[in-house]
Write a protein that holds these residues in place. Sequence first.
Motif, PDB file in Angstrom:
ATOM      1  N   ASP A  40      13.714 -61.169 -41.840  1.00 49.34           N
ATOM      2  CA  ASP A  40      12.744 -60.883 -42.649  1.00 49.34           C
ATOM      3  C   ASP A  40      12.919 -61.813 -43.782  1.00 49.34           C
ATOM      4  OD1 ASP A  40      10.612 -60.317 -44.367  1.00 49.34           O
ATOM      5  OD2 ASP A  40      11.740 -58.296 -45.044  1.00 49.34           O
ATOM      6  N   ASP A  76      19.553 -60.451 -41.684  1.00 47.11           N
ATOM      7  CA  ASP A  76      18.452 -59.402 -41.535  1.00 47.11           C
ATOM      8  C   ASP A  76      17.407 -59.624 -42.530  1.00 47.11           C
ATOM      9  OD1 ASP A  76      19.783 -57.438 -39.565  1.00 47.11           O
ATOM     10  OD2 ASP A  76      21.376 -57.439 -41.176  1.00 47.11           O
ATOM     11  N   VAL A  77      17.849 -60.457 -43.651  1.00 44.26           N
ATOM     12  CA  VAL A  77      16.919 -60.808 -44.751  1.00 44.26           C
ATOM     13  C   VAL A  77      17.491 -61.779 -45.571  1.00 44.26           C
ATOM     14  CG1 VAL A  77      15.699 -59.834 -46.880  1.00 44.26           C
ATOM     15  CG2 VAL A  77      16.575 -58.247 -45.367  1.00 44.26           C
ATOM     16  N   ARG A  98      24.123 -54.547 -42.827  1.00 41.90           N
ATOM     17  CA  ARG A  98      22.913 -55.182 -43.109  1.00 41.90           C
ATOM     18  C   ARG A  98      23.365 -56.348 -43.896  1.00 41.90           C
ATOM     19  NH1 ARG A  98      17.178 -53.121 -45.815  1.00 41.90           N
ATOM     20  NH2 ARG A  98      15.699 -54.600 -44.570  1.00 41.90           N
ATOM     21  N   VAL A 138      11.909 -63.315 -47.396  1.00 42.30           N
ATOM     22  CA  VAL A 138      11.228 -62.879 -48.585  1.00 42.30           C
ATOM     23  C   VAL A 138      11.074 -64.014 -49.612  1.00 42.30           C
ATOM     24  CG1 VAL A 138      11.122 -61.283 -50.507  1.00 42.30           C
ATOM     25  CG2 VAL A 138      11.959 -60.322 -48.138  1.00 42.30           C
ATOM     26  N   VAL A 186      22.318 -59.525 -46.037  1.00 42.62           N
ATOM     27  CA  VAL A 186      21.103 -60.383 -47.077  1.00 42.62           C
ATOM     28  C   VAL A 186      21.552 -61.427 -47.485  1.00 42.62           C
ATOM     29  CG1 VAL A 186      19.393 -59.669 -48.920  1.00 42.62           C
ATOM     30  CG2 VAL A 186      20.107 -57.807 -47.442  1.00 42.62           C
TER      31      VAL A 186
END
Length: 273
Positions: A251, A229-230, A204, A253, A206
């Motif tokens: 995603d 992924d983020v 993952r 944020v 980020v």
Amino acid sequence: MLASQRRSRILEEIRRSGAVRVSTLVERLGVSDMTVRRDLEVLAQQGQLQKVHGGAVLPGTRSTEEPGFAAKSSRENAEKLAIATEAVRFVEPGMAVGVSAGTTTWTFASLLRETPDITVVTNSVQVADVFSRRPRTDQTVVLTGGIRTPSEALVGPFAVSAIRSVNLDIMFMGVHGMDVHSGFTTPNLMEAETDRAFVAASRRFVVLADHTKYGVLGISTIADIDAADVLITDSGLAGEHQRALRERVGDLVVVDAVAQDSAGGDSGNEAGA
């Protein structure tokens, strides 16, 4: 609209976002491509912006310019703390966590050290130092070897070799710049290669990047925007840029830097010193 008014609008855009594209200015100002380019040329001659391929950036943001760690550590501290506070929620005990070099990831590390039973793999001397100041028996910190950069990253073949030998549950990466067309970028070619190894080694990915990173272009792309992924950023990022990123990243944020800073307490003061 008079030429002086157009140029004021252009400067407002670039100061707000750090960079602007010719195509965006054409649409917003309702003028031709050539008119925008002439305005950019005038403003560049005045030293108010720097022309780059397809647009312009703030002066002093050349694609190979690499500010030192100390210079970057005094910028956007509230935003960095807010982003770090959100990021640490993605980590659970038992994880193997990658952390790249950078001042945002350094802030993140000051919060991450409170998480038990993790292994941290980093190419940052500064990040490793955060954990060494208060070592814990339930944490393992792996510092790659490599060539030291102005941003305190360890890069090059030694670093890449070490990173390729591990499998990470999650990777947290700070970046020099981000753009929906050029992706996540860095001004250091060897750092880009090292960061790409981190991305490949993680399950993952980020990215931690405050709003000032949008539109800044380093010479080398680490990864495309949609590889993240983020992406955690702050509410200072303009709405249109948030929408553009939201269409591409897994995603997005967006955190409120002011609210987080007021609640951040001593952690932010230590990390942003």
